[in-house]
Write a protein that holds these residues in place. Structure first.
Motif, PDB file in Angstrom:
ATOM      1  N   ILE A  78       8.929   6.787  65.887  1.00  0.00           N
ATOM      2  CA  ILE A  78       8.650   6.514  64.488  1.00  0.00           C
ATOM      3  C   ILE A  78       6.962   6.605  64.495  1.00  0.00           C
ATOM      4  N   VAL A  79       6.481   5.797  65.177  1.00  0.00           N
ATOM      5  CA  VAL A  79       4.858   5.602  65.388  1.00  0.00           C
ATOM      6  C   VAL A  79       4.114   6.992  65.442  1.00  0.00           C
ATOM      7  N   ASN A  80       4.730   7.852  66.343  1.00  0.00           N
ATOM      8  CA  ASN A  80       4.170   9.098  66.870  1.00  0.00           C
ATOM      9  C   ASN A  80       4.510  10.014  65.664  1.00  0.00           C
ATOM     10  N   GLU A  81       5.709  10.056  65.183  1.00  0.00           N
ATOM     11  CA  GLU A  81       5.893  10.760  63.811  1.00  0.00           C
ATOM     12  C   GLU A  81       5.075  10.613  62.745  1.00  0.00           C
ATOM     13  N   ILE A  82       4.693   9.230  62.328  1.00  0.00           N
ATOM     14  CA  ILE A  82       3.920   8.938  61.280  1.00  0.00           C
ATOM     15  C   ILE A  82       2.481   9.437  61.618  1.00  0.00           C
ATOM     16  N   ASP A  83       2.104   9.191  62.818  1.00  0.00           N
ATOM     17  CA  ASP A  83       0.982   9.627  63.200  1.00  0.00           C
ATOM     18  C   ASP A  83       0.474  11.139  63.127  1.00  0.00           C
ATOM     19  N   ARG A  84       1.538  11.941  63.280  1.00  0.00           N
ATOM     20  CA  ARG A  84       1.572  13.328  63.202  1.00  0.00           C
ATOM     21  C   ARG A  84       1.563  13.735  61.758  1.00  0.00           C
ATOM     22  N   TYR A  85       2.182  12.854  60.928  1.00  0.00           N
ATOM     23  CA  TYR A  85       2.199  13.253  59.540  1.00  0.00           C
ATOM     24  C   TYR A  85       0.742  13.240  58.971  1.00  0.00           C
ATOM     25  N   ILE A  86       0.303  12.083  59.410  1.00  0.00           N
ATOM     26  CA  ILE A  86      -1.284  11.645  58.866  1.00  0.00           C
ATOM     27  C   ILE A  86      -2.211  12.661  59.289  1.00  0.00           C
ATOM     28  N   GLN A 139     -11.057  12.909  60.785  1.00  0.00           N
ATOM     29  CA  GLN A 139      -9.676  12.465  61.046  1.00  0.00           C
ATOM     30  C   GLN A 139      -9.648  10.786  60.717  1.00  0.00           C
ATOM     31  N   PRO A 140      -8.602  10.259  60.409  1.00  0.00           N
ATOM     32  CA  PRO A 140      -8.287   8.866  60.365  1.00  0.00           C
ATOM     33  C   PRO A 140      -8.777   8.130  61.876  1.00  0.00           C
ATOM     34  N   ARG A 141      -9.385   7.021  61.944  1.00  0.00           N
ATOM     35  CA  ARG A 141      -9.590   6.428  63.091  1.00  0.00           C
ATOM     36  C   ARG A 141      -8.299   6.111  63.959  1.00  0.00           C
ATOM     37  N   VAL A 142      -7.285   5.535  63.163  1.00  0.00           N
ATOM     38  CA  VAL A 142      -6.221   4.890  63.849  1.00  0.00           C
ATOM     39  C   VAL A 142      -5.491   6.354  64.652  1.00  0.00           C
ATOM     40  N   ILE A 143      -5.568   7.320  64.346  1.00  0.00           N
ATOM     41  CA  ILE A 143      -4.932   8.560  64.886  1.00  0.00           C
ATOM     42  C   ILE A 143      -5.969   8.796  66.067  1.00  0.00           C
ATOM     43  N   MET A 144      -7.444   8.841  65.821  1.00  0.00           N
ATOM     44  CA  MET A 144      -8.200   9.316  66.697  1.00  0.00           C
ATOM     45  C   MET A 144      -8.589   8.463  67.897  1.00  0.00           C
ATOM     46  N   GLU A 145      -8.198   6.997  67.669  1.00  0.00           N
ATOM     47  CA  GLU A 145      -7.995   6.253  68.871  1.00  0.00           C
ATOM     48  C   GLU A 145      -7.164   6.390  70.075  1.00  0.00           C
ATOM     49  N   ARG A 146      -6.137   7.341  69.721  1.00  0.00           N
ATOM     50  CA  ARG A 146      -5.055   7.897  71.080  1.00  0.00           C
ATOM     51  C   ARG A 146      -6.035   8.849  71.580  1.00  0.00           C
ATOM     52  N   VAL A 147      -7.264   9.363  71.447  1.00  0.00           N
ATOM     53  CA  VAL A 147      -7.713  10.422  72.312  1.00  0.00           C
ATOM     54  C   VAL A 147      -8.717  10.091  73.354  1.00  0.00           C
ATOM     55  N   GLU A 206     -20.135   8.810  69.075  1.00  0.00           N
ATOM     56  CA  GLU A 206     -20.344   9.453  67.767  1.00  0.00           C
ATOM     57  C   GLU A 206     -19.248   9.579  66.758  1.00  0.00           C
ATOM     58  N   TYR A 207     -18.423  10.322  67.356  1.00  0.00           N
ATOM     59  CA  TYR A 207     -17.120  10.882  66.487  1.00  0.00           C
ATOM     60  C   TYR A 207     -16.217   9.503  66.160  1.00  0.00           C
ATOM     61  N   LEU A 208     -15.853   8.856  67.152  1.00  0.00           N
ATOM     62  CA  LEU A 208     -14.854   7.864  66.907  1.00  0.00           C
ATOM     63  C   LEU A 208     -15.300   6.957  65.811  1.00  0.00           C
ATOM     64  N   PRO A 209     -16.650   6.418  66.101  1.00  0.00           N
ATOM     65  CA  PRO A 209     -17.280   5.480  64.895  1.00  0.00           C
ATOM     66  C   PRO A 209     -17.386   5.940  63.537  1.00  0.00           C
ATOM     67  N   ALA A 210     -17.563   7.454  63.499  1.00  0.00           N
ATOM     68  CA  ALA A 210     -17.652   7.989  62.022  1.00  0.00           C
ATOM     69  C   ALA A 210     -15.996   8.182  61.394  1.00  0.00           C
ATOM     70  N   CYS A 211     -15.230   8.108  62.216  1.00  0.00           N
ATOM     71  CA  CYS A 211     -13.916   8.459  61.621  1.00  0.00           C
ATOM     72  C   CYS A 211     -13.571   7.500  60.322  1.00  0.00           C
ATOM     73  N   ARG A 212     -12.729   7.681  59.409  1.00  0.00           N
ATOM     74  CA  ARG A 212     -12.436   6.987  58.289  1.00  0.00           C
ATOM     75  C   ARG A 212     -11.357   5.995  58.411  1.00  0.00           C
ATOM     76  N   THR A 213     -11.441   4.899  58.018  1.00  0.00           N
ATOM     77  CA  THR A 213     -10.195   3.833  57.969  1.00  0.00           C
ATOM     78  C   THR A 213      -9.030   4.099  57.101  1.00  0.00           C
ATOM     79  N   PRO A 233       3.130  11.191  76.809  1.00  0.00           N
ATOM     80  CA  PRO A 233       3.138   9.684  76.093  1.00  0.00           C
ATOM     81  C   PRO A 233       2.719   9.814  74.557  1.00  0.00           C
ATOM     82  N   ASP A 234       2.171  11.024  74.240  1.00  0.00           N
ATOM     83  CA  ASP A 234       1.771  11.186  72.686  1.00  0.00           C
ATOM     84  C   ASP A 234       2.338  12.199  72.122  1.00  0.00           C
ATOM     85  N   THR A 235       3.281  12.732  72.601  1.00  0.00           N
ATOM     86  CA  THR A 235       3.882  13.812  72.002  1.00  0.00           C
ATOM     87  C   THR A 235       5.569  13.300  71.607  1.00  0.00           C
TER      88      THR A 235
END
Length: 464
Positions: A386-394, A50-58, A120-127, A245-247
């Motif tokens: 808007i940010v939550n929505e765009i991250d959902r589409y990503i 997954q994209p790193r910017v999305i996974m930074e929420r996890v 492990e996972y977060l550092p391997a995520c794509r930019t 908060p993330d929904t």
């Protein structure tokens, strides 16, 4: 995995056996988490991350599951309030078993997930954010477009449909701005809607009451527009605090097929000052009735259909119907206030923007910021939404295309039927035909409606 506790919202917990079943699920959490980690490692090996910017929420979501007191775990929620029909000694036995399972299985499993994810996972995520930047990503996206829209439309065609719809809806929005006498620019009006306190509640309980009241306004109108209504009721619930908060603003949870759990319209009470009141009518119509609850509950009550058909999720149909229902809300008289009408247009614009930004991100290689700015320029939704929505589409390529494509097809079928039948056109019959076979691909829906137009028999239109 980090939000699997939400399954507790769906399970009936009334008997000792129900609690034993939940404890068994708690005891199985360790293997489930370990299997998830194994699958994520395989994704890393194949370059499917997954994209790193999305996974930074996890990480924060996982951290909420790592508790020192088992009673503070979201998994403990079913034990917090137990039915009085269970003897006190039985309640304490079950609570003790629940605490033990959380302490021995659940929390250690989430500690393992936390270490793996953060180290492990977060550092391997794509930019990058588009699925095009994965092995065979462009090909996979074209397949997702076909799957979610049930059409042969290409990403480029959908992008152009989106741009045309954005322009049309923008014109309708301008008419409302003129109606309320606002003298500033379109951008200034959007900022006014985003910030003016008259459109906000500061108290989450007041916001919940507003959603409840709106639901009860819609229910009595339904017999004027539908010949067949479901037996199963629906309720209104807050989205659980750990995921709110993330929904997004709201969602619908279907009834259970065994009839033991009603449908539920979940509403987000996190930061109520970010939830404008002019969205309440259109959102309720989409998620509850005549949107998701009406369509899904009716499908589940098609007893002659096999179970998989009654529960089938053709996204273009399910979400297309809910978006069509939003426009039906105007005929039902729920957008007489111009700001409520602007709320409806905002939601329609939201789905038109989706056609542009989803294809933009995953096909045309747009950046995340480019998608956010396009959304902000065309709809007065809050920046949080808007940010939550765009991250959902990503993170869910193609799914967001289904709404507008499905709605446009239903509107087209209604217009064609009304023109062909003239004075014989019956809106209640049309709706019963559309909903009469459960969720189906759009080409099958078209065949059903055209059969009804030819025969004049509503039951003939439903291919059961």
């Amino acid at each position: 995995a980090q939000s699997v506790t939400q399954i507790a919202e769906l399970l009936p917990v009334a008997t000792a056996q129900d609690y034993e079943n939940w404890i068994a699920r708690l005891d199985a959490t360790g293997p489930y988490i370990d299997q998830t980690i194994a699958l994520m490692r395989e994704g890393m090996r194949r370059g499917l991350t997954q994209p790193r910017v999305i996974m930074e929420r996890v990480p924060a979501q996982i951290a909420r599951q790592v508790v020192t007191d088992p009673a503070a775990s979201p998994f403990y929620k079913p034990f917090a309030s137990m039915p009085a029909t269970l003897p006190a000694t039985e309640q304490e036995r079950l609570r003790s078993a629940g605490r033990t399972a959380i302490e021995r299985e659940v929390v250690p499993a989430y500690r393992r997930l936390q270490a793996f994810f953060n180290d492990e996972y977060l550092p391997a995520c794509r930019t990058s954010v588009g699925i095009w930047d994965t092995p065979k990503g462009a090909e996979w996206y074209r397949e997702r477009v076909r799957w979610f829209t049930t059409t042969e439309l290409t990403p480029d065609q959908i992008h152009e449909i989106g741009l045309a719809e954005v322009a049309r809806i923008r014109n309708e929005m301008q008419k409302v701005i003129e109606r309320v006498g606002f003298k500033g620019s379109f951008e200034e009006f959007l900022e006014f809607l985003r910030t003016d306190p008259r459109f906000r509640y500061s108290d989450p309980d007041r916001l919940l009451q507003a959603y409840l009241a709106m639901s009860k306004r819609v229910d009595p109108q339904l017999p004027k527009y539908f010949g067949r209504l479901p037996r199963m009721p629906y309720g209104v619930r807050p989205i659980p605090a750990e995921s709110a908060p993330d929904t997004t603003t709201a969602y619908y949870q279907p009834p259970s097929l065994d009839g033991r759990r009603a449908g539920y319209y979940y509403v987000n009470l996190y930061k109520p000052e970010e939830r404008p009141t002019y969205e309440i009518p259109v959102l309720t119509i989409h998620e509850a009735v005549p949107g998701h609850h009406l369509q899904i509950a009716l499908a589940q009550e098609l007893g002659e259909q096999p179970k998989f058909r009654r529960n089938f999720e053709a996204t273009a149909f399910v979400e297309g119907w809910a978006l069509y229902s939003e426009s039906l809300g105007e005929e039902m008289g729920f957008y007489e206030d111009p700001y409520d009408k602007f709320g409806q247009l905002t939601y329609e614009m939201w789905r038109a923007v989706r056609l542009v930004v989803d294809t933009g991100i995953h096909h045309k290689k747009w950046s995340r910021d480019q998608a956010i700015e396009f959304f902000k320029a065309n709809a007065p939704k809050s920046e949080l939404d808007i940010v939550n929505e765009i991250d959902r589409y990503i993170s869910w390529p193609g799914q967001a295309l289904a709404y507008k494509i499905g709605e446009l097809r239903i509107k087209e079928l209604r217009a064609n039927a009304a023109q062909a039948l003239g004075s014989r056109f019956d809106l209640r019959e049309f709706h019963d035909v559309v909903l009469g076979s459960g969720a189906i691909p759009l080409d099958i829906l078209q065949q059903n409606v055209e059969r009804w137009v030819r025969t004049g028999n509503a039951t003939a239109g439903a291919a059961r």
